[in-house]
Design a protein around this motif. Structure first.
Motif, PDB file in Angstrom:
ATOM      1  N   UNK A  76      38.372 -16.617  36.316  1.00  0.00           N
ATOM      2  CA  UNK A  76      39.396 -17.693  35.912  1.00  0.00           C
ATOM      3  C   UNK A  76      38.441 -18.767  35.665  1.00  0.00           C
ATOM      4  N   UNK A  77      37.430 -19.213  36.592  1.00  0.00           N
ATOM      5  CA  UNK A  77      36.430 -20.141  36.291  1.00  0.00           C
ATOM      6  C   UNK A  77      35.773 -20.125  35.088  1.00  0.00           C
ATOM      7  N   UNK A  78      35.313 -19.010  34.705  1.00  0.00           N
ATOM      8  CA  UNK A  78      34.329 -18.518  33.452  1.00  0.00           C
ATOM      9  C   UNK A  78      35.267 -18.784  32.272  1.00  0.00           C
ATOM     10  N   UNK A  79      36.758 -18.419  32.562  1.00  0.00           N
ATOM     11  CA  UNK A  79      37.621 -18.813  31.335  1.00  0.00           C
ATOM     12  C   UNK A  79      37.605 -20.390  31.117  1.00  0.00           C
ATOM     13  N   UNK A  80      37.731 -20.979  32.257  1.00  0.00           N
ATOM     14  CA  UNK A  80      37.915 -22.441  31.984  1.00  0.00           C
ATOM     15  C   UNK A  80      36.438 -22.744  31.317  1.00  0.00           C
ATOM     16  N   UNK A  81      35.223 -22.177  31.591  1.00  0.00           N
ATOM     17  CA  UNK A  81      34.167 -22.636  30.869  1.00  0.00           C
ATOM     18  C   UNK A  81      33.944 -22.242  29.636  1.00  0.00           C
ATOM     19  N   UNK A  82      34.878 -21.315  29.101  1.00  0.00           N
ATOM     20  CA  UNK A  82      34.634 -20.650  27.883  1.00  0.00           C
ATOM     21  C   UNK A  82      33.779 -19.637  27.712  1.00  0.00           C
ATOM     22  N   UNK A  83      33.423 -18.944  28.817  1.00  0.00           N
ATOM     23  CA  UNK A  83      32.502 -17.738  28.863  1.00  0.00           C
ATOM     24  C   UNK A  83      33.189 -16.500  28.491  1.00  0.00           C
ATOM     25  N   UNK A  84      34.681 -16.394  29.399  1.00  0.00           N
ATOM     26  CA  UNK A  84      35.244 -15.264  29.205  1.00  0.00           C
ATOM     27  C   UNK A  84      36.645 -15.254  28.970  1.00  0.00           C
ATOM     28  N   UNK A  85      37.218 -14.526  28.138  1.00  0.00           N
ATOM     29  CA  UNK A  85      38.804 -14.319  27.812  1.00  0.00           C
ATOM     30  C   UNK A  85      39.066 -12.985  28.711  1.00  0.00           C
ATOM     31  N   UNK A  86      40.466 -13.379  28.905  1.00  0.00           N
ATOM     32  CA  UNK A  86      41.230 -12.147  29.344  1.00  0.00           C
ATOM     33  C   UNK A  86      42.570 -11.870  28.474  1.00  0.00           C
ATOM     34  N   UNK A  87      42.644 -10.518  28.389  1.00  0.00           N
ATOM     35  CA  UNK A  87      43.993 -10.036  27.897  1.00  0.00           C
ATOM     36  C   UNK A  87      44.550  -8.612  28.226  1.00  0.00           C
ATOM     37  N   UNK A  88      45.862  -8.279  27.926  1.00  0.00           N
ATOM     38  CA  UNK A  88      46.119  -7.005  28.384  1.00  0.00           C
ATOM     39  C   UNK A  88      45.180  -5.923  27.633  1.00  0.00           C
ATOM     40  N   UNK A  89      45.071  -4.682  28.263  1.00  0.00           N
ATOM     41  CA  UNK A  89      44.366  -3.716  27.499  1.00  0.00           C
ATOM     42  C   UNK A  89      45.326  -3.045  26.497  1.00  0.00           C
ATOM     43  N   UNK A  90      44.788  -3.063  25.286  1.00  0.00           N
ATOM     44  CA  UNK A  90      45.795  -2.654  24.209  1.00  0.00           C
ATOM     45  C   UNK A  90      46.206  -1.256  24.572  1.00  0.00           C
ATOM     46  N   UNK A  91      45.283  -0.396  25.244  1.00  0.00           N
ATOM     47  CA  UNK A  91      45.518   1.084  25.505  1.00  0.00           C
ATOM     48  C   UNK A  91      46.570   1.294  26.629  1.00  0.00           C
ATOM     49  N   UNK A  92      46.420   0.406  27.576  1.00  0.00           N
ATOM     50  CA  UNK A  92      47.283   0.601  28.718  1.00  0.00           C
ATOM     51  C   UNK A  92      47.786  -0.840  29.212  1.00  0.00           C
TER      52      UNK A  92
END
Length: 149
Positions: A76-92
């Protein structure tokens, strides 16, 4: 109860000292030079090494040796810094994927030389090739290695 004999005590004391002291030795330079904890670096590094820089959060928690809740807070902290994005797995859709951004990759790439220098200084360089092979065997026997995917 059977007490440890001298050889067992020496082995145990050496191991527990290493387990307790080594992470701090590896983390201090990372923190000072990159502002990352060792766990932060391991998380970013594992995502950077995953195919397409994407990995399921559950697998990442296992690789980084952290709980899913601890990992979620860090990501979450990394997302706020723009380092990581999270999303649902398209396969599951039951799984969440963490994906490293280009900016996140730059952060881990910049921190890697510091991490590698300290790993060599405190772990690899003091050991002979035979010592490194023994360490690998011991880690496998103690089940502290990461199994292949």
């Amino acid at each position: 109860m059977e007490w440890l004999n001298a050889d067992e005590k020496e082995a145990w004391t050496g191991l527990i000292s290493m387990v307790l002291l080594l992470p701090g030795r590896l983390e201090a330079p990372l923190q000072q030079e990159s502002g990352l904890s060792l766990f932060d670096y391991l998380v970013l590094s594992h995502v950077s090494e995953a195919p397409d820089r994407r990995i399921r959060m559950s697998e990442l928690a296992h690789l980084a040796n952290g709980s899913l809740s601890r990992l979620s807070n860090v990501v979450k902290r990394f997302e706020q810094r723009g380092w990581v994005v999270r999303f649902p797995d398209p396969d599951d859709g039951r799984y969440t994927i963490a994906s490293l951004t280009d900016e996140g990759y730059e952060v881990v790439a910049a921190a890697a030389p510091t991490h590698l220098r300290t790993v060599r200084q405190f772990v690899l360089d003091p050991l002979t090739a035979a010592d490194r092979q023994a360490l690998t065997r011991i880690a496998a026997k103690l089940s502290v290695t990461i199994p292949p995917p």
